[in-house]
Structure formats: structure tokens, C-alpha cells
Design a protein around this motif. Structure first.
Motif, PDB file in Angstrom:
ATOM      1  N   VAL A   1      73.767  -2.348  27.689  1.00 25.84           N
ATOM      2  CA  VAL A   1      73.574  -2.300  29.140  1.00 25.84           C
ATOM      3  C   VAL A   1      73.253  -0.871  29.564  1.00 25.84           C
ATOM      4  O   VAL A   1      72.335  -0.636  30.359  1.00 25.84           O
ATOM      5  CB  VAL A   1      74.813  -2.848  29.874  1.00 25.84           C
ATOM      6  CG1 VAL A   1      74.710  -2.599  31.371  1.00 25.84           C
ATOM      7  CG2 VAL A   1      74.988  -4.329  29.580  1.00 25.84           C
TER       8      VAL A   1
ATOM      9  N   THR B   1      74.269  -4.068  36.473  1.00 27.19           N
ATOM     10  CA  THR B   1      73.755  -4.947  35.429  1.00 27.19           C
ATOM     11  C   THR B   1      74.889  -5.726  34.773  1.00 27.19           C
ATOM     12  O   THR B   1      74.742  -6.930  34.502  1.00 27.19           O
ATOM     13  CB  THR B   1      72.978  -4.132  34.377  1.00 27.19           C
ATOM     14  OG1 THR B   1      71.899  -3.453  35.029  1.00 27.19           O
ATOM     15  CG2 THR B   1      72.425  -5.021  33.278  1.00 27.19           C
TER      16      THR B   1
ATOM     17  N   ALA C   1      69.803   0.540  31.323  1.00 26.62           N
ATOM     18  CA  ALA C   1      69.856   1.279  32.585  1.00 26.62           C
ATOM     19  C   ALA C   1      69.185   2.642  32.442  1.00 26.62           C
ATOM     20  O   ALA C   1      68.445   3.087  33.325  1.00 26.62           O
ATOM     21  CB  ALA C   1      71.301   1.450  33.041  1.00 26.62           C
TER      22      ALA C   1
ATOM     23  N   TYR D   1      65.460   2.212  32.453  1.00 23.21           N
ATOM     24  CA  TYR D   1      65.008   1.917  33.805  1.00 23.21           C
ATOM     25  C   TYR D   1      64.928   3.191  34.653  1.00 23.21           C
ATOM     26  O   TYR D   1      63.923   3.458  35.309  1.00 23.21           O
ATOM     27  CB  TYR D   1      65.943   0.895  34.461  1.00 23.21           C
ATOM     28  CG  TYR D   1      65.602   0.620  35.896  1.00 23.21           C
ATOM     29  CD1 TYR D   1      64.557  -0.240  36.225  1.00 23.21           C
ATOM     30  CD2 TYR D   1      66.295   1.236  36.930  1.00 23.21           C
ATOM     31  CE1 TYR D   1      64.222  -0.478  37.542  1.00 23.21           C
ATOM     32  CE2 TYR D   1      65.976   1.007  38.244  1.00 23.21           C
ATOM     33  CZ  TYR D   1      64.933   0.144  38.548  1.00 23.21           C
ATOM     34  OH  TYR D   1      64.603  -0.069  39.859  1.00 23.21           O
TER      35      TYR D   1
END
Length: 93
Positions: free
Chosen positions: A20, A56, A24, A27
Motif C-alpha cells: 500500500v 488506500t 501511494a 502515485y
């Protein structure tokens, strides 16, 4: 950059906190246009990664599906096959 973001929903075992966080990070890198922020921007960059990772994790926890969980190895092999078909000369290197 974003091609490194992988689907994380509906896998067995579920996505790890590291997966996760990595998604992130990718992104935020894509949105900000920088892979490594300057010292002046590192705090806001790191905060954005943490907030997106947090959101998320909540998203993944709250999503529901009736589909059976996907197997990571099967999905990995499918991705390798797609890549080999798309880039046939890369396997020869």
C-alpha cells in the motif's frame, strides 16, 4: 512511473502495508512530477504518501466483492506472459 502501481484488491493473502505504501509513493511521485523531493518539499511529500496510504488501506478494507480472491502467482504469470507477448525481444536479452 505509474506502471509500477499494481491492483491490491481481492488478493489472497491481502495487500501488505508495504505494498500500500509503495502504491501511494508511486502515485505521489506521478502527481508531483518528482521522484525525490527537495528538502523544502520532503515533509509535504512524505505527508501526502502517508495520507494516501492511509486512505488506500481504508478503501481496501471497505471494498466488497462476490468474486473469489485472486492468486498472486497466477496473476504474476499472466503479467509475464503479456509482457513476453508485448516485448518479444526483451526475453532474448
Amino acid at each position: 512511473m505509474c506502471r509500477n502501481i499494481r491492483p491490491l484488491h481481492n488478493f489472497e493473502p491481502g495487500a501488505t502495508s508495504q505494498e500500500v505504501h509503495d502504491a501511494a509513493l508511486q502515485y505521489v511521485r506521478k502527481v508531483s512530477g518528482m521522484t525525490k523531493p527537495s528538502q523544502a518539499n520532503s515533509e509535504v511529500f512524505d505527508r501526502a504518501v502517508a495520507e494516501i496510504a492511509h486512505a488506500t488501506e481504508h478503501l481496501l478494507a471497505d471494498l466488497v466483492t462476490s468474486a473469489p480472491p485472486k492468486d498472486r502467482e497466477v496473476e504474476r504469470e499472466k503479467a509475464r506472459a503479456r509482457s513476453a507477448k508485448r516485448f518479444p525481444n526483451a526475453a532474448a536479452s
